[in-house]
Design an enzyme around this catalytic site. Structure first.
Site, PDB file in Angstrom:
ATOM      1  CG  ASP A 124      -2.747   3.527  -2.332  1.00 46.83           C
ATOM      2  OD1 ASP A 124      -3.799   2.878  -2.160  1.00 46.83           O
ATOM      3  OD2 ASP A 124      -2.121   4.086  -1.417  1.00 46.83           O
ATOM      4  CD  GLU A 125      -5.488  -1.184  -0.509  1.00 42.91           C
ATOM      5  OE1 GLU A 125      -5.093  -2.004   0.338  1.00 42.91           O
ATOM      6  OE2 GLU A 125      -6.424  -0.403  -0.308  1.00 42.91           O
ATOM      7  CG  ASP A 164      -1.923   1.109   1.245  1.00 42.67           C
ATOM      8  OD1 ASP A 164      -3.032   0.875   1.732  1.00 42.67           O
ATOM      9  OD2 ASP A 164      -1.615   2.213   0.767  1.00 42.67           O
ATOM     10  CG  MET A 165       1.694   3.034  -3.661  1.00 40.73           C
ATOM     11  SD  MET A 165       3.378   2.382  -3.642  1.00 40.73           S
ATOM     12  CE  MET A 165       4.290   3.873  -3.991  1.00 40.73           C
TER      13      MET A 165
END
Ligand code: TTP
Ligand code: MG
Length: 416
Positions: free
Chosen positions: A140-141, A44-45
């Site tokens: 983002d994940e 996850d960013m």
């Protein structure tokens, strides 16, 4: 997943700049057995939109950045905030007005979705290169199933560091990685040491992580369920474990109770479901009304297979993998795939193999959606003794006819 539990961690933590080497390990040094069967990764960013803004605007780096609302205005809500801004109490979904009050000197930007999607695609390319089984969850994940590829790394830390480094090299951004025996634990792990974290939770560490978690950490327990569980005195995962099954079922129903109890004990059998749309040719259809298995559903399957076959042949490619995707009335989505030695692009193979996969679901409920996808695409079919199989010949005749008619006008009876 956001958990409001304490920020302690459940496994090894690597600080900034520590890059573990990767290499091939001894045959008997099977570190991954400590995960108990599968090795699942979640990435996850960190403060994703805000990090991208700071990437493109070096002036923003190290400063409180708030993404959301409209430029110059105070309307709308916060999409995300940099970790510097979070120190002031700013978080996602908070009204911009409130964020301004908490930190007037923060940098407020309205957000550039196109740019975030572009960066997301770059990350995705890194992930696809890293594992053949990538399930994106949001912009983002993603989950990665690393089972079977573990021997490429000396340990889980080296594997996690390698992914983080590759993402950083490709995009300049940091993300947090969790590695565990299943999706639930991996996702929980990645959230424990944000930003730039790496948390590894082996099977033996699962209890240590779970037992200090609030009930909301359990996947599927939203505010409503949490409130209902609080009414019977359950606020933590540990309390769920201690609660008799019947009492839990009385509060939330048998099905949800079983689900919650399983996760509370760290049991999660959900497979990482590869995103088949990305590198494939396929077609799916959402039904106006749910369709139960039977001639009608098989007709849809034939139509989808026929459409996909036609597109494969028009593109001049052969596939080696067929995937059937289904969505149930409660929106649960599942896929089943099969990969073959010999490439194909004829309708019969597609229809027959997709039909077998559909059979394997042993459907007990009607479907909202049905999809047929092909992947492992290649341009050539190696010469085969069966080159002139009748199925291929019929397909050719139909295609020639349809080309003359300018579309897929003539179809097989099973599609009707
Ligand atoms: P998240 O991964 O939930 O949040 P994040 O990446 O900003 O921060 P974290 O380090 O805690 O992971 O969401 C990813 C992006 O999705 C986020 O950058 C902005 C967007 N988003 C919204 O627009 N609204 C929201 O309410 C949330 C939670 C996220
Ligand atoms: Mg994030």
């Amino acid at each position: 997943m956001k958990t409001d539990g304490p920020g302690a961690h459940g496994g090894d933590r690597w600080g900034d700049g520590a890059v573990a080497g990767s290499g091939v390990c001894n045959a008997d040094d099977r570190w991954w057995t400590s995960f108990g069967g599968r090795t699942i990764m979640h990435i996850d960013m960190d403060a994703f939109f805000a990090q991208v803004e700071a990437l493109d605007n070096p002036d923003y780096r190290g400063k409180p950045v708030v993404v959301g609302g409209r430029r110059g205005g105070e309307r709308g809500v916060v999409s995300t905030a940099s970790y510097e801004a979070r120190k002031f109490g700013i978080h996602s979904a908070m009204p911009i007005r409130r964020a301004v009050a908490l930190c007037p000197h923060a940098i407020f930007v309205s957000g550039r979705m196109d740019r975030y999607e572009e960066v997301s695609k770059h990350i995705r390319a890194v992930l696809d290169d890293f594992s053949p089984v990538v399930e994106p969850l949001s912009i983002d994940e993603a989950f990665l199933d690393m089972s079977g590829a573990e021997h490429l790394y000396v340990d889980a830390t080296a594997m996690g560091m390698d992914l983080k480094k590759r993402i950083r090299d490709a995009t300049g951004l940091t993300g947090s990685v969790g590695i565990g025996p299943n999706k639930f634990i991996a996702k929980l792990a990645s959230d424990q040491q944000k930003p730039d974290g790496l948390v590894i939770v082996k099977a033996a560490d699962v209890d240590r992580l779970l037992l200090r978690m609030p009930i909301r950490a359990i996947w599927g327990v939203g505010p409503k369920t949490a409130a209902r569980l609080a009414e019977i005195g359950l606020r933590t995962v540990a309390q769920v474990r201690a609660c008799p099954e019947g009492k839990l079922a009385d509060a939330v129903g048998e099905r949800l109770a079983r689900h919650i109890r399983g996760l509370a004990f760290g049991r999660d059998e959900r497979p990482v479901e590869a995103d088949v749309e990305a590198k494939s040719i396929g077609r799916e259809t959402t039904f106006a009304e749910d369709v139960a298995d039977g001639p009608k559903l098989r007709g849809h399957l034939a139509r989808l297979a026929g459409n996909v076959g036609w597109r494969l042949r028009r593109a001049g490619v052969y596939a080696r993998t067929v995937t059937v995707k289904i969505r149930l009335p409660d929106f649960q989505t599942h896929t089943k795939s099969r990969t073959f030695e010999a490439p194909f692009h004829d309708d019969d193979t597609l229809y027959n193999e997709a039909g077998k996969l559909l059979d394997e679901f042993a459907l007990k409920q009607p479907l909202r959606l049905l999809g047929v996808y092909t992947s492992h695409l290649q341009e050539h079919k190696q010469v085969s003794l069966f080159e002139d199989m009748p199925a291929d010949r019929l397909t050719e005749v139909l295609d020639e006819l349809n080309m003359k008619l300018g579309g897929r006008v003539v179809r097989r009876g099973r599609e009707l």
